[in-house]
Write an enzyme that holds these catalytic residues in place. Structure first.
Site, PDB file in Angstrom:
ATOM      1  N   HIS A  89       0.751  -1.180   0.090  1.00  0.00           N
ATOM      2  CA  HIS A  89      -0.016  -0.029   0.136  1.00  0.00           C
ATOM      3  C   HIS A  89       0.962   1.289   0.109  1.00  0.00           C
ATOM      4  O   HIS A  89       1.722   1.336   0.513  1.00  0.00           O
ATOM      5  CB  HIS A  89      -0.988   0.089   1.229  1.00  0.00           C
ATOM      6  CG  HIS A  89      -0.357  -0.054   2.498  1.00  0.00           C
ATOM      7  ND1 HIS A  89       0.027   1.196   3.201  1.00  0.00           N
ATOM      8  CD2 HIS A  89      -0.096  -1.099   3.488  1.00  0.00           C
ATOM      9  CE1 HIS A  89       0.583   1.052   4.422  1.00  0.00           C
ATOM     10  NE2 HIS A  89       0.466  -0.396   4.480  1.00  0.00           N
ATOM     11  N   ASP A  91      -0.652   4.539   0.643  1.00  0.00           N
ATOM     12  CA  ASP A  91      -0.929   5.353   1.857  1.00  0.00           C
ATOM     13  C   ASP A  91      -0.005   5.434   3.107  1.00  0.00           C
ATOM     14  O   ASP A  91       0.244   3.973   3.200  1.00  0.00           O
ATOM     15  CB  ASP A  91      -2.454   5.378   2.157  1.00  0.00           C
ATOM     16  CG  ASP A  91      -2.876   3.863   2.981  1.00  0.00           C
ATOM     17  OD1 ASP A  91      -2.361   2.937   2.221  1.00  0.00           O
ATOM     18  OD2 ASP A  91      -3.626   4.213   3.664  1.00  0.00           O
ATOM     19  N   ASP A 122       6.677   1.239   5.923  1.00  0.00           N
ATOM     20  CA  ASP A 122       5.266   0.837   6.040  1.00  0.00           C
ATOM     21  C   ASP A 122       4.359   1.779   4.894  1.00  0.00           C
ATOM     22  O   ASP A 122       3.809   2.624   5.530  1.00  0.00           O
ATOM     23  CB  ASP A 122       4.713   0.947   7.467  1.00  0.00           C
ATOM     24  CG  ASP A 122       3.349   0.451   7.700  1.00  0.00           C
ATOM     25  OD1 ASP A 122       2.850  -0.182   6.721  1.00  0.00           O
ATOM     26  OD2 ASP A 122       2.570   0.837   8.534  1.00  0.00           O
ATOM     27  N   GLU A 155      -5.226   1.651   3.254  1.00  0.00           N
ATOM     28  CA  GLU A 155      -4.954   0.679   4.059  1.00  0.00           C
ATOM     29  C   GLU A 155      -4.969   1.089   5.535  1.00  0.00           C
ATOM     30  O   GLU A 155      -5.571   0.523   6.674  1.00  0.00           O
ATOM     31  CB  GLU A 155      -3.734  -0.370   3.970  1.00  0.00           C
ATOM     32  CG  GLU A 155      -3.536  -1.663   4.628  1.00  0.00           C
ATOM     33  CD  GLU A 155      -2.931  -1.418   6.045  1.00  0.00           C
ATOM     34  OE1 GLU A 155      -3.351  -2.151   6.877  1.00  0.00           O
ATOM     35  OE2 GLU A 155      -2.262  -0.451   6.215  1.00  0.00           O
ATOM     36  N   GLU A 156      -4.186   2.148   5.830  1.00  0.00           N
ATOM     37  CA  GLU A 156      -3.851   2.899   6.962  1.00  0.00           C
ATOM     38  C   GLU A 156      -5.259   3.271   7.580  1.00  0.00           C
ATOM     39  O   GLU A 156      -5.373   3.501   8.823  1.00  0.00           O
ATOM     40  CB  GLU A 156      -2.917   3.702   6.984  1.00  0.00           C
ATOM     41  CG  GLU A 156      -1.643   3.289   6.484  1.00  0.00           C
ATOM     42  CD  GLU A 156      -0.910   2.403   7.621  1.00  0.00           C
ATOM     43  OE1 GLU A 156      -1.612   2.009   8.793  1.00  0.00           O
ATOM     44  OE2 GLU A 156       0.229   1.971   7.402  1.00  0.00           O
ATOM     45  N   HIS A 421       4.452   3.822  12.192  1.00  0.00           N
ATOM     46  CA  HIS A 421       3.198   4.537  12.847  1.00  0.00           C
ATOM     47  C   HIS A 421       3.815   5.571  13.917  1.00  0.00           C
ATOM     48  O   HIS A 421       3.137   6.082  14.402  1.00  0.00           O
ATOM     49  CB  HIS A 421       2.345   3.609  13.664  1.00  0.00           C
ATOM     50  CG  HIS A 421       1.312   2.939  12.508  1.00  0.00           C
ATOM     51  ND1 HIS A 421       0.243   2.321  13.003  1.00  0.00           N
ATOM     52  CD2 HIS A 421       1.864   2.619  11.283  1.00  0.00           C
ATOM     53  CE1 HIS A 421      -0.309   1.355  11.634  1.00  0.00           C
ATOM     54  NE2 HIS A 421       0.839   1.753  10.591  1.00  0.00           N
TER      55      HIS A 421
END
Length: 456
Positions: A89, A91, A122, A155-156, A421
């Site tokens: 992903h 995003d 990520d 996704e996030e 994150h």
């Protein structure tokens, strides 16, 4: 004399770094309240252009039901070869407090042997892992399988756009094996497949007690304070050990896979000396086998600029992680019921679901896992580890439902030092190199096993 595959992969890493820097430069947070949609559109266009340059066919920007775009491409392989779907992903999570970053979050920066930037691990790095593996195989002759690539744009956010699109177009992502490039190793240098993912529910809870704010000197002590009510509600979600306690949810699950030692966890999590951990049971139990609640944010006056007021309203975003075997819808209802019942003083409660994703458990006895274990052993010189992940990838269960015969493997670059994150997210270039090599070796071995009649 032929060049070893490992050398070919190593020669491609400088190119991967250049491209990762380009992709990281897009602030592709799929939340228009914080970043313009144009940043996600630029990232999606970059992915589509890159796939076309690599010879992918049928490249398309898919407008998904949640308003975001996913990117699809197909690379044909030899006749009668199996089809492998590669997922990543583009995003990313918001950068949080940008002043806490040691370098700009959307500018890939090398420091202490790692590459720093939001999405570096990520999961923009995951896409570069896929591309590097495919490029290495092409330089060595050919890619031995048919390849589908899908790169998601939400996704996030957990808004389910790609899941719903896949359900409406079930033929699009059909494959014999699916490689999700969005997890990671338990530690740098320890090759790992993720065998389970917790699901997720995100709820916004808002409490209202007054028609408007009041002077705390004049009314404080009798007027019901919405912020204090919210604090009481949030405190009710944990017991005295810090373990999650939501009425109706089993909090006694046990993890049967690879252990996670407390000393390793404390180091990985950066727990301060003298500060205790929360919950009971083993670390792996708490992370991968039990529900856990996290307060993601509170809407309340900031300290700077606060006035002496009794607050009329306050809100919070609460995340609940759900282990495999626990129904996400049941967990969501339990969380809503708990939040409403816990509100003191008859405060008015409004709960709005902001995201969800189901838990996932993989079948690690499949032929694809055997091929992955061999590939990891050759690339790393280490045996493959199996671990859970506390995060969720909602698409996994959708794919498992749509394609029940497909084998699903989860690998990636998000080892503990990556700090995904959080501020100062980074990726290890050595892990990118070794995981790209692993994936290339896997595709070779998997293709060979299928042609030998060993697959399903």
């Amino acid at each position: 004399m032929s060049v070893p595959l490992a050398d070919t992969v190593a020669s491609l890493i400088p190119r991967a770094r250049t491209e990762l820097a380009e992709l990281v430069s897009f602030a592709s947070v799929a939340d228009e309240r914080q970043f313009p949609r144009s940043e996600c559109e630029k990232a999606a266009a970059w992915v589509a252009q890159t796939l076309r340059a690599e010879g992918f066919q049928e490249v398309a920007l898919l407008d998904t039901p949640d308003g975001t775009q996913s990117v699809y491409g197909y690379l044909p392989g030899p006749a009668d070869a199996p089809t492998v779907l590669l997922y990543a992903h583009y995003d990313v999570q918001p950068p949080l407090e940008e002043s806490a970053w040691l370098s700009p979050p959307f500018e890939l920066t090398e420091r202490d042997g790692r590459w720093y930037g939001r999405g570096a691990a990520d999961c923009k790095g995951g896409l570069l892992m896929h591309l590097t593996a495919l490029r290495a195989l092409k330089e060595q002759g050919r890619v031995p399988v048919n390849v589908k690539v899908i790169v998601e744009g939400s996704e996030e956010q957990g808004t389910g756009g790609l899941e719903r699109y896949a359900e409406e177009h079930p033929e699009l992502l059909a494959a014999d094996t699916i490689v999700i490039g969005d997890s990671g190793n338990v530690r740098v240098g320890v090759p790992t497949v993720t065998s389970s993912l917790r699901g997720m529910v995100a709820m916004e809870v808002r409490l209202t007690t007054l028609s408007g704010n009041l002077h705390s000197g004049q009314f404080g002590g009798a007027a019901p304070d919405a912020l204090a009510a919210l604090i009481a509600v949030l405190a009710s979600l944990r017991d005295e050990t810090g373990a999650t306690t939501i009425d109706g949810l089993d909090a006694a699950g046990q993890w049967a896979g690879t252990a996670y030692e407390e000393t390793d966890f404390r180091r990985d999590a950066g727990v301060l000396e003298g500060v205790g951990l929360i919950g009971t049971g083993s670390i792996a139990d708490r992370l991968w086998a039990r529900p856990s609640v996290t307060v993601l944010g509170i809407e309340a006056p900031p300290v700077v600029g606060a006035t002496p007021s009794v607050q009329a309203t306050a809100a919070s975003l609460v995340s609940l992680r759900v282990p495999p075997g626990m129904d996400t819808d049941v967990a969501a209802k339990a969380l809503v019921d708990h939040l409403v019942a816990a509100a003191p003083w008859g405060a008015k409660v409004e709960v709005t679901q902001r995201g969800s994703g189901r838990a996932f458990a993989a079948d690690t006895s499949s032929p694809a896992y055997a091929a992955m274990a061999e590939a990891m052993r050759e690339a790393y010189g280490e045996e493959m580890a199996e671990a859970g992940q506390g995060g969720s990838i909602p698409l996994c269960n959708t794919l498992a439902t749509l394609y029940p015969r497909a084998e699903i493997l989860l690998i990636g670059l998000s080892e503990p030092e990556a700090r995904i994150h959080a501020v100062n997210e980074s990726v290890s270039p050595r892990e990118l190199e070794l995981m790209s090599l692993t994936e290339a070796l896997f595709l070779r071995r998997y293709a060979a096993s299928q042609s030998a009649g060993l697959g399903v």
